[in-house]
Design a protein around this motif. Structure first.
Motif, PDB file in Angstrom:
ATOM      1  N   ILE A 109       2.656  -6.986   3.006  1.00 16.36           N
ATOM      2  CA  ILE A 109       3.564  -5.860   3.272  1.00 16.36           C
ATOM      3  C   ILE A 109       2.781  -4.557   3.300  1.00 16.36           C
ATOM      4  N   ASN A 110       1.871  -4.369   2.350  1.00 16.85           N
ATOM      5  CA  ASN A 110       1.054  -3.150   2.358  1.00 16.85           C
ATOM      6  C   ASN A 110       0.199  -3.071   3.616  1.00 16.85           C
ATOM      7  N   ARG A 111      -0.342  -4.216   4.050  1.00 13.64           N
ATOM      8  CA  ARG A 111      -1.151  -4.229   5.266  1.00 13.64           C
ATOM      9  C   ARG A 111      -0.302  -3.864   6.487  1.00 13.64           C
ATOM     10  N   GLN A 112       0.926  -4.351   6.522  1.00 10.88           N
ATOM     11  CA  GLN A 112       1.823  -4.011   7.630  1.00 10.88           C
ATOM     12  C   GLN A 112       2.150  -2.522   7.637  1.00 10.88           C
ATOM     13  N   ILE A 113       2.351  -1.944   6.430  1.00 12.75           N
ATOM     14  CA  ILE A 113       2.620  -0.509   6.354  1.00 12.75           C
ATOM     15  C   ILE A 113       1.431   0.279   6.891  1.00 12.75           C
ATOM     16  N   ILE A 114       0.235  -0.105   6.485  1.00 12.38           N
ATOM     17  CA  ILE A 114      -0.959   0.614   6.943  1.00 12.38           C
ATOM     18  C   ILE A 114      -1.103   0.517   8.461  1.00 12.38           C
ATOM     19  N   GLU A 115      -0.859  -0.657   9.019  1.00 17.38           N
ATOM     20  CA  GLU A 115      -0.977  -0.821  10.475  1.00 17.38           C
ATOM     21  C   GLU A 115       0.072  -0.016  11.213  1.00 17.38           C
ATOM     22  N   THR A 116       1.323  -0.012  10.722  1.00 21.48           N
ATOM     23  CA  THR A 116       2.367   0.724  11.435  1.00 21.48           C
ATOM     24  C   THR A 116       2.182   2.230  11.281  1.00 21.48           C
ATOM     25  N   VAL A 117       1.603   2.693  10.158  1.00 20.61           N
ATOM     26  CA  VAL A 117       1.289   4.117  10.020  1.00 20.61           C
ATOM     27  C   VAL A 117       0.246   4.515  11.047  1.00 20.61           C
ATOM     28  N   GLU A 118      -0.775   3.659  11.228  1.00 25.84           N
ATOM     29  CA  GLU A 118      -1.843   3.962  12.179  1.00 25.84           C
ATOM     30  C   GLU A 118      -1.345   3.955  13.621  1.00 25.84           C
ATOM     31  N   CYS A 119      -0.502   2.986  13.964  1.00 26.29           N
ATOM     32  CA  CYS A 119      -0.111   2.792  15.364  1.00 26.29           C
ATOM     33  C   CYS A 119       1.116   3.609  15.766  1.00 26.29           C
ATOM     34  N   HIS A 120       2.022   3.881  14.823  1.00 22.31           N
ATOM     35  CA  HIS A 120       3.291   4.498  15.201  1.00 22.31           C
ATOM     36  C   HIS A 120       3.547   5.822  14.488  1.00 22.31           C
ATOM     37  N   LEU A 121       3.470   5.808  13.148  1.00 19.52           N
ATOM     38  CA  LEU A 121       3.875   6.996  12.411  1.00 19.52           C
ATOM     39  C   LEU A 121       2.893   8.152  12.572  1.00 19.52           C
ATOM     40  N   MET A 122       1.591   7.891  12.467  1.00 21.86           N
ATOM     41  CA  MET A 122       0.614   8.968  12.545  1.00 21.86           C
ATOM     42  C   MET A 122       0.633   9.666  13.903  1.00 21.86           C
ATOM     43  N   PRO A 123       0.658   8.956  15.030  1.00 23.23           N
ATOM     44  CA  PRO A 123       0.742   9.673  16.312  1.00 23.23           C
ATOM     45  C   PRO A 123       1.994  10.526  16.424  1.00 23.23           C
ATOM     46  N   GLN A 124       3.126  10.056  15.883  1.00 22.03           N
ATOM     47  CA  GLN A 124       4.363  10.817  15.972  1.00 22.03           C
ATOM     48  C   GLN A 124       4.298  12.094  15.143  1.00 22.03           C
ATOM     49  N   ILE A 125       3.751  12.013  13.941  1.00 26.65           N
ATOM     50  CA  ILE A 125       3.683  13.196  13.078  1.00 26.65           C
ATOM     51  C   ILE A 125       2.638  14.181  13.576  1.00 26.65           C
ATOM     52  N   LEU A 126       1.520  13.680  14.131  1.00 30.60           N
ATOM     53  CA  LEU A 126       0.455  14.581  14.584  1.00 30.60           C
ATOM     54  C   LEU A 126       0.876  15.446  15.754  1.00 30.60           C
ATOM     55  N   HIS A 127       1.940  15.060  16.475  1.00 28.47           N
ATOM     56  CA  HIS A 127       2.438  15.875  17.572  1.00 28.47           C
ATOM     57  C   HIS A 127       3.322  17.018  17.089  1.00 28.47           C
ATOM     58  N   GLN A 128       3.604  17.084  15.783  1.00 26.69           N
ATOM     59  CA  GLN A 128       4.452  18.128  15.232  1.00 26.69           C
ATOM     60  C   GLN A 128       3.607  19.102  14.414  1.00 26.69           C
ATOM     61  N   ASP A 129       4.153  20.317  14.255  1.00 28.61           N
ATOM     62  CA  ASP A 129       3.469  21.322  13.443  1.00 28.61           C
ATOM     63  C   ASP A 129       4.024  21.382  12.023  1.00 28.61           C
ATOM     64  N   ASP A 130       5.276  20.936  11.843  1.00 24.13           N
ATOM     65  CA  ASP A 130       5.924  21.047  10.543  1.00 24.13           C
ATOM     66  C   ASP A 130       6.152  19.667   9.945  1.00 24.13           C
ATOM     67  N   VAL A 131       6.727  19.686   8.744  1.00 17.32           N
ATOM     68  CA  VAL A 131       7.036  18.442   8.048  1.00 17.32           C
ATOM     69  C   VAL A 131       8.160  17.710   8.781  1.00 17.32           C
ATOM     70  N   MET A 132       7.979  16.407   8.972  1.00 20.46           N
ATOM     71  CA  MET A 132       9.038  15.564   9.536  1.00 20.46           C
ATOM     72  C   MET A 132       9.708  14.807   8.386  1.00 20.46           C
ATOM     73  N   PHE A 133      11.047  14.752   8.445  1.00 25.93           N
ATOM     74  CA  PHE A 133      11.813  14.175   7.343  1.00 25.93           C
ATOM     75  C   PHE A 133      12.868  13.226   7.884  1.00 25.93           C
ATOM     76  N   TRP A 134      12.914  12.026   7.312  1.00 21.94           N
ATOM     77  CA  TRP A 134      13.939  11.041   7.646  1.00 21.94           C
ATOM     78  C   TRP A 134      14.710  10.710   6.374  1.00 21.94           C
ATOM     79  N   ALA A 135      15.930  11.231   6.248  1.00 21.31           N
ATOM     80  CA  ALA A 135      16.759  10.904   5.095  1.00 21.31           C
ATOM     81  C   ALA A 135      17.095   9.415   5.079  1.00 21.31           C
ATOM     82  N   GLU A 136      17.157   8.802   6.271  1.00 23.10           N
ATOM     83  CA  GLU A 136      17.361   7.369   6.390  1.00 23.10           C
ATOM     84  C   GLU A 136      16.417   6.873   7.469  1.00 23.10           C
TER      85      GLU A 136
END
Length: 625
Positions: A361-388
């Motif tokens: 599970i930790n390995r899956q989190i690391i892979e999805t952060v690298e492939c999906h979450l990090m590119p999405q956040i790097l395109h923003q200037d401010d904090v991104m927040f998902w309440a859900e």
């Protein structure tokens, strides 16, 4: 003598005497610095003591006054605070109240800040004083001295007497007070209350006046969180017929402070009790906010101290790991850094505390952060927040499988653009609060600057481990990689040594600059032939070494042939129009066929290199070639 003479002796001499003098000088310098700091703190404490808004008196264990401030002198109407020093505090207290003072001081053994009320002589007057005690303890916990904070409450005492004698004035006063006021007479009935209190109880003043005072039901409309504790504490307050007391309680409507004041007639007989109910919700919230901000500033300070000595990226991640998790106070903290080169796209840190989580599970989190979450956040200037966290996205499904439903992330930006992200997540039922976002934003500049510093150290270290001519690894780095390879479980690996034939003669003919160009061509040719997971290093001017994993003896033979073919196509132009066709010696050793000790394998490869055939340089005319 001070540190300077010793430091001068250390500069003027050599040997052990100079070292001793230098060490003594450094020690004395540290002592001077420490003494200056202590003197500064003492002066600050003295100023704080003297400028305190209340009267302050310090006593020794016998009751003698050892220190007092200006307000204490004003309160007791003496010339100055010096005239109080040396007097016994009991001489200033009314005889019938001296036992109260002793009891209040004695409670320091079980209560860190006991409170009491006494009467004291001030010139030719008698004043009522509220006192708070604090003990000054040594390192063993024993009380060395007692500090009294005195407050003149004579005016409030007078007000209580006026309230007893003048009911009309009482009603006028309480109706114009912002706090809730309730007066209970000696018969246990509500004698008076103001509009504020009636509003809190969803009633009218006239409908409450005259009713029996029933604390079990009267305060129900406040919605107290712990009614049993509330009633118990109110009974304790009502049991004290001499002194007022107060207590804070939480309710669904806010935070309230109850103050119970016993009311007595002119003869000192109890005739009732005055309750003052003050809503302090805003004060409590302000204090909580102040505490949160203080904790956040402390967390940032500790993080900065922890990262101050970081010298590379790996050390940065190890140092930041626990500090970020403790400071942010959430279930999961992640730090992902972009990598400009190397086989990995990112370098990540994932801290989940003591949670028992599958490595998959930790390995899956690391892979999805690298492939999906990090590119999405790097395109923003401010904090991104998902309440859900959205279940419809691939990365959202991974986080939900890990039990994480609330997420926030922010980009780390350096001088040349985005360098990574910092993100936090919480389990189902937990929320990311505003203070988490504030602290996240406050830490970003500090982390980004330390990441850039660590990257600079990484590049500096890499430059020291690389050959300046070819860019290949150095001999030291080759030995380190070879030892690491020997400790891995894969048994098959090999070493190939490549050395230019007649390199001394070639160097003399084409010069150092030409020889460096030739080595760069040779390095590039070798890198094109070998696999990416091989290590190539330059051991000396004309010798290169190749460390190849998963290599059988047959594979090493084929590698040697490919190296000869690739290097054989390299030619060095001579000044007379001829060319020098490059030829090399090659020696190999394979693990485990030739042994398992890495140093012996390297020595065997070198001996086979020297034992290979020798040939004369092949020179041909350029036009005829």
């Amino acid at each position: 003598a001070g540190p300077r003479p010793f430091q001068r002796l250390a500069d003027e001499h050599i040997g052990e005497f100079a070292q001793l003098a230098g060490a003594i000088g450094e020690m004395l310098a540290r002592l001077e610095t420490t003494a200056d700091r202590l003197r500064t703190r003492e002066r600050a404490f003295e100023s704080l003591y003297q400028l305190a808004p209340s009267a302050m008196i310090s006593l020794d264990v016998t009751g003698q006054i050892i220190e007092a401030n200006r307000r204490a002198a004003e309160l007791l109407m003496v010339r100055d605070e010096v005239s109080l020093v040396g007097r016994n505090i009991l001489d200033l207290v009314m005889p019938e109240d001296r036992v109260v003072l002793r009891q209040t001081v004695d409670r320091l053994e079980v209560d860190h800040s006991p409170h009491g009320e006494i009467r004291m002589t001030a010139g030719d007057q008698i004043i009522h004083v509220s006192l708070d005690c604090a003990g000054v303890r040594d390192e063993t916990g024993s009380i060395q001295s007692v500090r009294l904070s005195l407050r003149d409450i004579s005016l409030s005492r007078k007000l209580q007497r006026d309230l007893e004698d003048k009911s009309r004035l009482l009603n006028l006063i309480i109706d114009h007070m912002s706090d809730g006021i309730l007066l209970v007479d000696a018969n246990g009935r509500i004698a008076a209350c103001n509009r504020r209190l009636a509003t809190l109880l969803h009633s009218q003043p006239q409908s409450l006046t005259g009713l029996p005072y029933d604390p079990e039901h009267l305060w129900d409309d406040l919605g107290l969180v712990e009614p049993a504790l509330f009633l118990s504490r109110l009974q304790q307050i009502e049991g004290d017929l001499e002194r007022p007391a107060q207590e804070r309680f939480e309710s669904r409507a806010g935070t309230f402070q109850f103050q119970g004041i016993p009311v007595q007639d002119t003869a000192g007989h109890p005739v009732g009790r005055l309750w003052v109910v003050q809503e302090i919700t805003s004060q409590v919230q302000s204090q909580r906010l102040l505490n949160q901000q203080t904790q956040q500033l402390q967390a940032i300070r500790l993080l900065g101290q922890e990262l101050a000595q970081v010298t590379d990226t790996d050390q940065f991640l190890l140092r930041a790991e626990q500090q970020l998790y403790d400071a942010l106070g959430v279930e999961v903290v992640g730090l992902a850094l972009r990598r400009a080169q190397g086989p990995k796209r990112s370098l990540q840190l994932l801290h989940r505390g003591s949670m028992s989580v599958s490595l998959d599970i930790n390995r899956q989190i690391i892979e999805t952060v690298e492939c999906h979450l990090m590119p999405q956040i790097l395109h923003q200037d401010d904090v991104m927040f998902w309440a859900e966290v959205p279940r419809s996205t691939p990365w959202g499904k991974v986080f939900h499988r890990a039990g994480l439903t609330c997420l926030a992330g922010a980009p780390l930006r350096g001088l040349n653009g985005p360098i990574g992200i910092l993100w936090i997540a919480r389990r189902g039922g937990e929320h990311i609060e505003r203070q988490h976002i504030y602290l996240l934003e406050a830490m970003l500049p500090l982390l980004a600057s330390r990441v850039e510093v660590s990257s600079l150290f990484d590049r500096l270290g890499a430059s020291r481990l690389a050959d300046p001519v070819t860019g290949l690894a150095t001999e030291h780095q080759f030995h380190v990689d070879m030892l690491h390879r020997a400790m891995r479980p894969e048994p098959d690996w090999g070493i190939a040594m490549v050395r230019i034939e007649h390199h001394d003669m070639l160097l003399e003919v084409i010069g150092q600059s030409g020889f460096n160009d030739l080595m760069r061509q040779m390095s590039a040719s070798i890198c094109r032939v070998i696999r990416r997971n091989c290590t190539v290093a330059r051991l000396d001017d004309a010798t290169l070494a190749i460390l190849t994993p998963d290599a059988s003896e047959e594979n090493l033979g084929r590698l040697a042939q490919r190296l000869r073919d690739a290097i054989g196509r390299i030619e060095a132009g001579l000044c007379d129009g001829h060319v020098w066709k490059l030829e090399v010696h090659i020696g190999t050793a394979q693990c485990p066929t030739d042994g398992t000790d890495p140093e012996r394998l390297l020595a065997l490869a070198i001996s086979r290199l020297h034992a290979s055939g020798h040939a004369m340089p092949a020179i041909a005319n350029v036009s005829g070639s």
